[in-house]
Design a protein around this motif. Structure first.
Motif, short mmCIF file in Angstrom:
data_model
loop_
_atom_site.label_atom_id
_atom_site.label_comp_id
_atom_site.label_asym_id
_atom_site.label_seq_id
_atom_site.Cartn_x
_atom_site.Cartn_y
_atom_site.Cartn_z
N ARG A 120 0.98 6.75 5.93
CA ARG A 120 1.45 8.01 5.38
C ARG A 120 1.16 8.13 3.89
NH1 ARG A 120 7.16 7.61 8.65
NH2 ARG A 120 6.46 8.61 10.59
N ALA A 121 0.96 6.99 3.25
CA ALA A 121 0.71 7.01 1.81
C ALA A 121 -0.74 7.33 1.47
CB ALA A 121 1.08 5.66 1.20
N VAL A 122 -1.61 7.28 2.46
CA VAL A 122 -3.03 7.53 2.20
C VAL A 122 -3.26 9.03 2.10
CG1 VAL A 122 -5.39 7.11 2.97
CG2 VAL A 122 -3.64 5.43 3.43
N ARG A 123 -2.99 9.54 0.95
CA ARG A 123 -3.20 10.96 0.67
C ARG A 123 -3.89 11.08 -0.67
NH1 ARG A 123 1.52 15.38 1.17
NH2 ARG A 123 1.22 14.78 3.32
N LEU B 199 0.83 -1.21 0.00
CA LEU B 199 0.00 0.00 0.00
C LEU B 199 0.87 1.26 0.00
CD1 LEU B 199 -2.80 -1.00 2.53
CD2 LEU B 199 -3.08 -0.59 0.08
N ALA B 200 1.94 1.23 0.76
CA ALA B 200 2.84 2.39 0.80
C ALA B 200 3.44 2.67 -0.57
CB ALA B 200 3.95 2.15 1.83
N ASP B 201 3.59 1.62 -1.38
CA ASP B 201 4.18 1.78 -2.70
C ASP B 201 3.16 2.19 -3.76
OD1 ASP B 201 6.61 1.21 -4.52
OD2 ASP B 201 5.02 0.02 -5.46
N ARG C 275 3.94 -3.05 12.56
CA ARG C 275 3.51 -1.70 12.96
C ARG C 275 4.26 -0.63 12.15
NH1 ARG C 275 4.02 -3.97 18.22
NH2 ARG C 275 5.87 -2.71 18.66
N LYS C 276 5.56 -0.84 11.96
CA LYS C 276 6.35 0.12 11.18
C LYS C 276 5.89 0.16 9.72
CE LYS C 276 10.56 -0.05 13.99
NZ LYS C 276 12.00 -0.40 14.01
N ALA C 277 5.61 -1.02 9.17
CA ALA C 277 5.13 -1.08 7.79
C ALA C 277 3.76 -0.43 7.68
CB ALA C 277 5.06 -2.53 7.33
#
Length: 198
Positions: free
Chosen positions: A129-132, A86-88, A121-123
């Protein structure tokens, strides 16, 4: 390497009808925390998906659905890989693309932010943070202007002009960790019988 070579030999036409099933799962495995699995899946991904950006754009919905399911998986590796995926894949996505999965991702990310395993938790924080998302709003404003014109110093004409202005506003919505935690705490208080809330 053998699997990557075998997939490279298979024609794109034969694989095309199966990509919507293969790509979401394979994409998640490219973020597996096990270095050997990660490296192997990266090779398969490169062989199967020559245009990653285009493929992810076309299959974004099934990819998001699969990653959302992975956030609730009983295996910590699946949860961690889903967060990293998801972050990617999320940065730069529009609200229209994210909206069908927003509620599910909302709930699941809250849960994994408090996962029992630290690496998960870190992932999850990286995924958070990517949910923008950016939302475009169009606003129409009507303005009426009255103009009085005096003709030959005797006849007065009143003209009403209606102007329609269309403004396009671009709003950036950022989901902050503090706000999510506040929502989570409020929900916990409501569901806790000891709190006295119904």
């Amino acid at each position: 390497q053998g699997m990557a070579f075998a997939l490279g030999e298979v024609s794109r036409e034969r694989l095309q009808k199966h990509l919507h099933k293969l790509v979401p799962t394979l994409y998640r495995y490219t973020f597996d925390p096990n270095p050997k699995i990660h490296a192997a899946m990266k090779q398969v991904w490169s062989a199967l998906v020559p245009e990653p950006k285009k493929t992810l754009d076309e299959l974004l919905q099934p990819v998001l659905a699969h990653l959302g399911e992975g956030l609730n998986d009983r295996l910590w590796r699946a949860r961690e890989a889903s967060c990293l995926g998801l972050a990617d894949v999320l940065p730069g996505r529009s609200w229209a693309e994210l909206q069908p999965h927003f509620e599910r991702l909302f709930t699941a990310l809250l849960r994994v932010l408090d996962d029992v395993k630290e690496t998960v938790r870190k992932a999850a924080l990286a995924g958070w943070r990517a949910v923008r998302v950016r939302v475009r709003v169009r606003v129409r404003v009507r303005v009426r202007v009255r103009v009085r014109v005096r003709v030959n110093c005797q006849l007065t004409l009143t003209l009403t002009l209606t102007l329609t202005l269309t403004l396009t506003l671009t709003l950036t919505l950022t989901l902050t960790l503090t706000r999510w935690r506040a929502v989570c705490n409020a929900a916990s208080r409501l569901s806790d019988p000891a709190s006295g809330s119904v």
